[in-house]
Design an enzyme around this catalytic site. Structure first.
Site, PDB file in Angstrom:
ATOM      1  N   SER A  37     -11.662  24.081  74.151  1.00  7.65           N
ATOM      2  CA  SER A  37     -11.460  23.282  72.948  1.00  7.65           C
ATOM      3  C   SER A  37     -11.986  21.858  73.057  1.00  7.65           C
ATOM      4  O   SER A  37     -12.364  21.268  72.053  1.00  7.65           O
ATOM      5  CB  SER A  37      -9.977  23.265  72.581  1.00  7.65           C
ATOM      6  OG  SER A  37      -9.209  22.855  73.671  1.00  7.65           O
TER       7      SER A  37
ATOM      8  N   HIS B  45     -10.185  29.004  69.263  1.00  8.87           N
ATOM      9  CA  HIS B  45     -11.307  28.300  68.623  1.00  8.87           C
ATOM     10  C   HIS B  45     -12.477  29.238  68.341  1.00  8.87           C
ATOM     11  O   HIS B  45     -13.483  28.807  67.769  1.00  8.87           O
ATOM     12  CB  HIS B  45     -11.780  27.126  69.489  1.00  8.87           C
ATOM     13  CG  HIS B  45     -10.882  25.943  69.387  1.00  8.87           C
ATOM     14  ND1 HIS B  45     -10.941  25.037  68.348  1.00  8.87           N
ATOM     15  CD2 HIS B  45      -9.866  25.524  70.184  1.00  8.87           C
ATOM     16  CE1 HIS B  45     -10.020  24.109  68.515  1.00  8.87           C
ATOM     17  NE2 HIS B  45      -9.349  24.371  69.623  1.00  8.87           N
TER      18      HIS B  45
ATOM     19  N   LYS C 164      -6.250  28.015  62.649  1.00  9.98           N
ATOM     20  CA  LYS C 164      -7.583  27.385  62.636  1.00  9.98           C
ATOM     21  C   LYS C 164      -8.464  28.124  61.616  1.00  9.98           C
ATOM     22  O   LYS C 164      -8.205  28.026  60.422  1.00  9.98           O
ATOM     23  CB  LYS C 164      -8.169  27.366  64.056  1.00  9.98           C
ATOM     24  CG  LYS C 164      -7.277  26.615  65.057  1.00  9.98           C
ATOM     25  CD  LYS C 164      -7.950  26.368  66.386  1.00  9.98           C
ATOM     26  CE  LYS C 164      -6.981  25.974  67.479  1.00  9.98           C
ATOM     27  NZ  LYS C 164      -6.286  24.701  67.278  1.00  9.98           N
TER      28      LYS C 164
END
Ligand SMILES: Cc1ncc(COP(=O)(O)O)c(C=O)c1O
Length: 399
Positions: free
Chosen positions: A187, A215, A246
């Site tokens: 990340s 991610h 996310k």
């Protein structure tokens, strides 16, 4: 609060401010989108959001959340195994398993919880967790917790260093279970785990691979199914954890995808599962709509890849030296934390919100501004950001 504690905290906070590492919270007054209203100012371009595909404001994702709220009410009011499991959990978990290529999946209220629930549940004193040194804090804490609660062993390999990983695996030959735990996309660096090499070593040393794709879900691979799709090894990773906070709608929640035996075992034994309420149905419903929307719109992933490539190339063309990579996480290293925070504030004055990260989120001396690109950014958004970067970069003598 006792005066002694209050005084200590206030003194430490004052020191954070003097050191230039104090994090100010910025309040959004509009939805999470490429341009937001923040603290009375409109039209701020966000370059720090995990809303990689812009799904958090897609009409059907929002509508599904509202419908979930109407149908199931405001909360689950129970942990899963008592009376907190709703039909929408079952639908979401089936969709997530299909999406990441595992037999089964189990949701948690966050990926932090999914990670924290994994190692202490799966590993005992005869087992070892082997972790990349740059893994996310939730993986690190999961292993710390497992060492404390279930007395497992642990080892850390240098970032992406397969030789070091192999040495750690060799040294762990006597263990009952060897668990290699890695981020899919790291990340803070924005680089991708060397998954094919990790899988090959796991095969050779009879190890289990767990990968946190927070991610990478919705981000990597032609259709956004993550790091495994990126490398063409879908279905080959033993355990995938990821977030729903996310790219997959951006609300909240996390999950563990794996064999039915493992997710069932986690249902029976993992402590965040047993002792914390189930994912709210409204959140589960919007996450389910986000996954379905993504399955029907792979062009969003293509646009994300194009935007990230364009931004990276244009930063380089202007003389910046972002960390090399191919993901929508594009960090520009500045060194000292105070400098990263200063750059972030100067960019905000230019209408661009990008966060400066310093110690302890990244190692001392490696402070950075971390740009995160979204499929929802238009070329105009990105060009405006690039002009702001150029102006601020010149003022700070970075370019
Ligand atoms: C790699 C990684 N894992 C886990 C998490 C935690 O996710 P959640 O917000 O769902 O707890 C994050 C969030 O920053 C992350 O970047």
């Amino acid at each position: 609060m006792r005066a002694s504690v209050q005084t200590r905290l206030q003194a430490e906070l004052a020191q954070f401010r003097r050191d230039g590492v104090y994090k100010r919270l910025n309040y959004l007054e509009s939805p999470q989108a490429p341009r937001v209203k923040m603290e009375g100012r409109g039209d701020i371009i966000i370059l720090s959001s995990n809303n990689y595909l812009g799904l958090s404001t897609v009409a059907e994702v929002v509508a599904a959340g509202k419908a979930g709220l109407d149908r199931f009410g405001a909360g689950t009011a129970s942990v899963r195994f008592i009376c907190g499991t709703f039909t929408v959990h079952r639908e979401l978990e089936a969709a997530l398993a299909r999406f990441v290529g595992t037999e089964s999946s189990l949701t948690y209220v966050s990926c932090w919880n999914a990670n924290e629930g994994l190692c202490p549940t799966l590993l005992g004193p005869e087992d070892i967790a082997i972790s990349d040194e740059l893994n996310h804090a939730s993986i690190i804490d999961s292993i710390r917790l497992a060492k404390t609660i279930s007395k497992c062993q642990s080892a850390v390999y240098r970032h992406a260093d397969m030789k070091d990983l192999e040495e750690k695996l060799q040294a762990a030959k006597g263990a009952r279970t060897r668990l290699i735990f890695t981020d899919g996309i790291f990340s803070m660096e924005g680089d991708i785990a060397r998954l094919p090499d990790i899988l090959e070593l796991a095969e050779r040393y009879d190890a289990v691979v767990a990968m946190d794709d927070s991610h990478a879900s919705g981000v990597l691979g032609k259709t956004g199914r993550g790091t495994a799709e990126h490398y063409g090894v879908l279905g080959k990773v033993d355990i995938i954890t990821s977030t729903l906070g996310k790219a997959l709608g951006g609300a909240a929640g996390g999950f563990t995808g794996s064999s039915t035996a493992l997710t069932d075992y986690l249902t029976q034994r993992s402590r965040p599962q047993l002792f914390s309420n189930a994912l709210p149905c409204t959140v589960a419903a919007s996450a389910l709509a986000a996954v379905r929307h993504l399955e029907q719109h792979p062009e969003l992933v293509t646009r994300l890849h194009q935007n990230a490539r364009y931004f990276r190339e244009q930063l380089l063309a202007r003389g910046f030296k972002p960390l090399a990579g191919q993901t929508p996480i594009i960090p520009v290293i500045l060194g000292e934390t105070a400098k990263a925070i200063q750059m972030s504030e100067m960019l905000l004055a230019e209408g661009v919100f990008v966060t400066g990260f310093g110690y302890p989120v990244v190692p001392q001396g490696h402070a950075r501004v971390r740009c995160q690109i979204s499929a929802a950014h238009t070329r105009d958004d990105l060009d405006q950001v690039l002009r702001a970067f150029e102006k601020v970069g010149q003022k700070l003598s970075l370019i």
